[in-house]
Design a protein around this motif. Structure first.
Motif, PDB file in Angstrom:
ATOM      1  N   ASP A   6       0.780  -1.237   0.000  1.00 20.98           N
ATOM      2  CA  ASP A   6       0.000   0.000   0.000  1.00 20.98           C
ATOM      3  C   ASP A   6       0.820   1.299   0.000  1.00 20.98           C
ATOM      4  OD1 ASP A   6       1.027  -0.150   2.540  1.00 20.98           O
ATOM      5  OD2 ASP A   6      -0.881   0.062   3.569  1.00 20.98           O
ATOM      6  N   LEU A   7       2.130   1.198  -0.162  1.00 18.71           N
ATOM      7  CA  LEU A   7       2.975   2.390  -0.142  1.00 18.71           C
ATOM      8  C   LEU A   7       3.525   2.621  -1.549  1.00 18.71           C
ATOM      9  CD1 LEU A   7       4.156   4.518   1.789  1.00 18.71           C
ATOM     10  CD2 LEU A   7       6.062   2.957   2.183  1.00 18.71           C
ATOM     11  N   PRO A   8       2.966   3.583  -2.303  1.00 19.29           N
ATOM     12  CA  PRO A   8       3.391   3.759  -3.696  1.00 19.29           C
ATOM     13  C   PRO A   8       4.790   4.365  -3.804  1.00 19.29           C
ATOM     14  CG  PRO A   8       1.762   5.420  -3.129  1.00 19.29           C
ATOM     15  CD  PRO A   8       1.911   4.523  -1.930  1.00 19.29           C
ATOM     16  N   LEU A  66      13.929  14.988  -9.667  1.00 16.97           N
ATOM     17  CA  LEU A  66      13.686  14.170 -10.857  1.00 16.97           C
ATOM     18  C   LEU A  66      12.609  13.101 -10.642  1.00 16.97           C
ATOM     19  CD1 LEU A  66      17.343  13.744 -12.135  1.00 16.97           C
ATOM     20  CD2 LEU A  66      15.502  15.110 -13.176  1.00 16.97           C
ATOM     21  N   GLY A  67      12.045  13.043  -9.436  1.00 18.92           N
ATOM     22  CA  GLY A  67      10.936  12.131  -9.191  1.00 18.92           C
ATOM     23  C   GLY A  67      11.234  10.932  -8.321  1.00 18.92           C
ATOM     24  N   VAL A  68      12.476  10.781  -7.870  1.00 22.61           N
ATOM     25  CA  VAL A  68      12.784   9.682  -6.956  1.00 22.61           C
ATOM     26  C   VAL A  68      12.012   9.920  -5.667  1.00 22.61           C
ATOM     27  CG1 VAL A  68      14.596   8.677  -5.495  1.00 22.61           C
ATOM     28  CG2 VAL A  68      15.049   9.145  -7.906  1.00 22.61           C
ATOM     29  N   ASN A  69      11.263   8.911  -5.219  1.00 19.44           N
ATOM     30  CA  ASN A  69      10.540   9.088  -3.961  1.00 19.44           C
ATOM     31  C   ASN A  69      10.870   8.003  -2.939  1.00 19.44           C
ATOM     32  OD1 ASN A  69       8.943   6.911  -4.929  1.00 19.44           O
ATOM     33  ND2 ASN A  69       7.136   7.733  -3.888  1.00 19.44           N
ATOM     34  N   HIS A  70      11.911   7.208  -3.222  1.00 22.81           N
ATOM     35  CA  HIS A  70      12.411   6.320  -2.166  1.00 22.81           C
ATOM     36  C   HIS A  70      13.932   6.252  -2.231  1.00 22.81           C
ATOM     37  CE1 HIS A  70      12.258   3.163  -5.288  1.00 22.81           C
ATOM     38  NE2 HIS A  70      13.068   2.457  -4.526  1.00 22.81           N
ATOM     39  N   ILE A  71      14.509   6.332  -1.035  1.00 21.94           N
ATOM     40  CA  ILE A  71      15.960   6.346  -0.893  1.00 21.94           C
ATOM     41  C   ILE A  71      16.350   5.185   0.006  1.00 21.94           C
ATOM     42  CG2 ILE A  71      17.942   7.648  -0.025  1.00 21.94           C
ATOM     43  CD1 ILE A  71      16.368  10.201  -0.708  1.00 21.94           C
ATOM     44  N   TYR A  84      10.942  16.569   4.931  1.00 21.04           N
ATOM     45  CA  TYR A  84      10.786  15.587   3.864  1.00 21.04           C
ATOM     46  C   TYR A  84       9.495  15.796   3.084  1.00 21.04           C
ATOM     47  CZ  TYR A  84      14.352  13.330   6.701  1.00 21.04           C
ATOM     48  OH  TYR A  84      15.485  13.081   7.422  1.00 21.04           O
ATOM     49  N   PRO A  85       9.556  15.580   1.758  1.00 21.30           N
ATOM     50  CA  PRO A  85       8.320  15.599   0.972  1.00 21.30           C
ATOM     51  C   PRO A  85       7.359  14.527   1.502  1.00 21.30           C
ATOM     52  CG  PRO A  85      10.253  15.575  -0.467  1.00 21.30           C
ATOM     53  CD  PRO A  85      10.750  15.329   0.929  1.00 21.30           C
ATOM     54  N   ASP A  86       6.071  14.796   1.392  1.00 23.46           N
ATOM     55  CA  ASP A  86       5.066  13.859   1.914  1.00 23.46           C
ATOM     56  C   ASP A  86       5.183  12.459   1.335  1.00 23.46           C
ATOM     57  OD1 ASP A  86       3.979  15.760   3.598  1.00 23.46           O
ATOM     58  OD2 ASP A  86       2.395  16.329   2.194  1.00 23.46           O
ATOM     59  N   ASP A  87       5.623  12.340   0.084  1.00 22.78           N
ATOM     60  CA  ASP A  87       5.664  11.015  -0.539  1.00 22.78           C
ATOM     61  C   ASP A  87       7.044  10.349  -0.479  1.00 22.78           C
ATOM     62  OD1 ASP A  87       6.973  12.622  -2.425  1.00 22.78           O
ATOM     63  OD2 ASP A  87       6.121  11.529  -4.124  1.00 22.78           O
TER      64      ASP A  87
END
Length: 105
Positions: A11-13, A48-53, A77-80
């Protein structure tokens, strides 16, 4: 960059392409970027759209820790944004067994 997403844990996009923070500190060996470059790289990845590190408390060397660089570059941190990490590490060799990292440095 692709906008393709998948549901981590159901459930975590997150984007199909993430950023691995290991080399921001030169860990375990090798060169690392200077601090300003490391911060700029992290910020640009998110732009550039990376939302997981992907990070770890193991990614630290010579007093520089990836987790601290991530905080300095991206907080608040950005919400996503999703930070993923590892727990424990199996070290193989003469002293095989579970290893708990010491503090950064």
């Amino acid at each position: 960059m692709s906008d393709a997403r998948w549901a981590m844990g159901g459930d975590l996009p997150v984007g199909r392409i993430g950023y691995g923070a290991m080399k921001l500190t030169g860990w375990p060996r090798g060169d690392r970027p200077d601090r300003d470059t490391a911060l700029a790289v992290l910020r640009r990845a998110v732009e550039l759209g990376v939302n997981h590190i992907d990070t770890s408390n193991y990614y630290a060397r010579d007093g520089v820790a990836a987790n601290e660089l991530i905080r300095a570059a991206l907080h608040p941190y950005p919400d996503d944004l999703v930070l993923v990490t590892k727990v424990g590490a199996l070290v193989e060799g003469r002293t095989s067994g579970w290893h708990r990292p010491s503090s950064a440095g």
